[in-house]
Design an enzyme around this catalytic site. Structure first.
Site, PDB file in Angstrom:
ATOM      1  N   ASP A 179       0.849  -1.184   0.000  1.00 15.73           N
ATOM      2  CA  ASP A 179       0.000   0.000   0.000  1.00 15.73           C
ATOM      3  C   ASP A 179       0.889   1.240   0.000  1.00 15.73           C
ATOM      4  OD1 ASP A 179      -3.036   0.819   0.699  1.00 15.73           O
ATOM      5  OD2 ASP A 179      -1.661   2.202   1.703  1.00 15.73           O
ATOM      6  N   ASN A 187      -2.312  12.885  -3.320  1.00 16.14           N
ATOM      7  CA  ASN A 187      -3.309  13.338  -4.298  1.00 16.14           C
ATOM      8  C   ASN A 187      -3.843  14.718  -3.954  1.00 16.14           C
ATOM      9  OD1 ASN A 187      -3.622  11.621  -6.469  1.00 16.14           O
ATOM     10  ND2 ASN A 187      -5.086  10.279  -5.459  1.00 16.14           N
ATOM     11  N   HIS A 192      -4.604  14.799  -8.969  1.00 18.37           N
ATOM     12  CA  HIS A 192      -4.762  13.419  -9.406  1.00 18.37           C
ATOM     13  C   HIS A 192      -3.834  13.040 -10.560  1.00 18.37           C
ATOM     14  CE1 HIS A 192      -8.089  12.417  -6.772  1.00 18.37           C
ATOM     15  NE2 HIS A 192      -8.617  13.607  -7.041  1.00 18.37           N
ATOM     16  N   ASP A 196      -1.573   9.827 -10.432  1.00 19.43           N
ATOM     17  CA  ASP A 196      -1.513   8.778 -11.453  1.00 19.43           C
ATOM     18  C   ASP A 196      -0.074   8.502 -11.870  1.00 19.43           C
ATOM     19  OD1 ASP A 196      -4.241   8.592 -11.399  1.00 19.43           O
ATOM     20  OD2 ASP A 196      -4.568   9.640 -13.310  1.00 19.43           O
ATOM     21  N   GLU A 223      -4.498   2.431  -4.551  1.00 21.52           N
ATOM     22  CA  GLU A 223      -3.048   2.560  -4.371  1.00 21.52           C
ATOM     23  C   GLU A 223      -2.425   1.285  -3.808  1.00 21.52           C
ATOM     24  OE1 GLU A 223      -4.933   4.396  -0.606  1.00 21.52           O
ATOM     25  OE2 GLU A 223      -5.402   4.175  -2.727  1.00 21.52           O
TER      26      GLU A 223
END
Length: 319
Positions: A179, A187, A192, A196, A223
């Protein structure tokens, strides 16, 4: 035939099954310049070779001493590990009943003996091309659109497959669940698009450490990521986890909202030898528990254990 697919077909693995050595040599002389060839002289040997060699196609004689080619084909088609391998029958029996037996057993084609070299080559190329195209289309359905790793659906399918192999072969199976730490903060602070891009970099890193033919890196969700390590014991799995941590440290992706000031991973590692857990879901649950332990004990660390040996639980980190 499309040149692109012809190029991919070149070098494919072909298993030739015939109990007459001269017949095997004839087929090898036709195919050896273009394919990697292995041979088997009996049905039982063919079934073993199919699992270990994992050919892209099988050329199978109908008449074999002991187990017939028809029965070999039926068993190949009943095994999930070999069911997708196209089987082309080689036969000197010219009858409608014989043809029907080949089709009913799961064969994709049959070639009459004595073999015509051009017929053998062209029919084999056609079926290898169809197999490659099918695998390519199937892979598109199993890929995560953002990272290019396999997706959760494919992960679940492969875990079940590897678990079945574990039971048969009595070998270990390890899984890493990971994780990205404080990803929501990343973010929220950078947007975002940056998020990404961060996930893509992590995915690229993970694929570097799933290097063996059966190792597989996946995007588990959001994630979260996973690596399946068939045949790896707990020590080998921890080594991979440490390499991932070291590689991410070298990437040094800035994360000002994290206490570590860079992007890090929490990793849960679990392993099950064949005497261990009852299902692949149990193994995943164990890895998830280890991941939760890592996340609640400071993050940016690796937590691992072997089922039924809780005293071997470990926690390692760079903190």
């Amino acid at each position: 035939m499309d040149k692109e697919w012809l190029g991919k077909v070149a070098g494919a693995r072909v298993l030739v099954v015939d109990d007459e050595p001269i017949n095997v040599e004839v087929v090898k002389s036709i195919l050896h310049d273009q394919f990697t060839i292995e041979s088997a002289s009996s049905g039982r040997e063919a079934l073993k070779q199919a699992v270990t060699f994992l050919p892209d196609a099988i050329l199978l004689d109908v008449v074999l001493g002991g187990m017939t080619g028809i029965e070999v084909c039926r068993q190949l088609k009943s095994n999930p590990d070999t069911s997708d391998i196209p089987v082309l029958f080689l036969t000197s029996l010219e009858s409608r009943a014989n043809e029907q037996m080949c089709w009913d057993a799961g064969g994709v084609d049959f070639i009459l003996k004595p073999v015509n070299p051009d017929t053998l080559l062209n029919r084999l190329r056609v079926h290898l091309t169809l197999k490659l195209q099918s695998e390519y289309l199937k892979s598109l359905a199993f890929l995560d659109g953002l990272t290019g790793l396999y997706n959760r659906r494919y992960f679940d399918e492969q875990m079940r497959r590897f678990w079945a192999q574990l039971q048969r072969n009595k070998r270990p199976l390890s899984v890493l669940l990971m994780d990205v730490d404080y990803f929501k903060r990343y973010n929220d602070s950078l947007g975002h698009l940056a998020g990404d891009d961060c996930l893509k970099q992590v995915a690229s890193l993970l694929s570097m450490f799933a290097q063996r033919p059966l190792d597989m890196a996946c995007r588990y969700g959001g994630e979260e990521f996973a690596i399946i390590l068939p045949g790896s014991d707990i020590d080998g799995a921890i080594v991979v986890a440490q390499k991932v941590q070291d590689g991410l440290s070298r990437l040094a992706i800035a994360h000002t909202e994290s206490p570590f000031k860079r992007v890090t991973l929490s990793i849960g590692v679990a392993c099950c030898v064949y005497q261990g857990l009852h299902s692949s879901n149990n193994l995943l649950q164990m890895a998830d528990e280890r991941l939760y332990y890592a996340k609640t004990h400071g993050r940016n660390c690796i937590a691992s254990c072997i089922p039924k040996e809780k005293d071997q639980a470990s926690l390692s980190s760079e903190r």
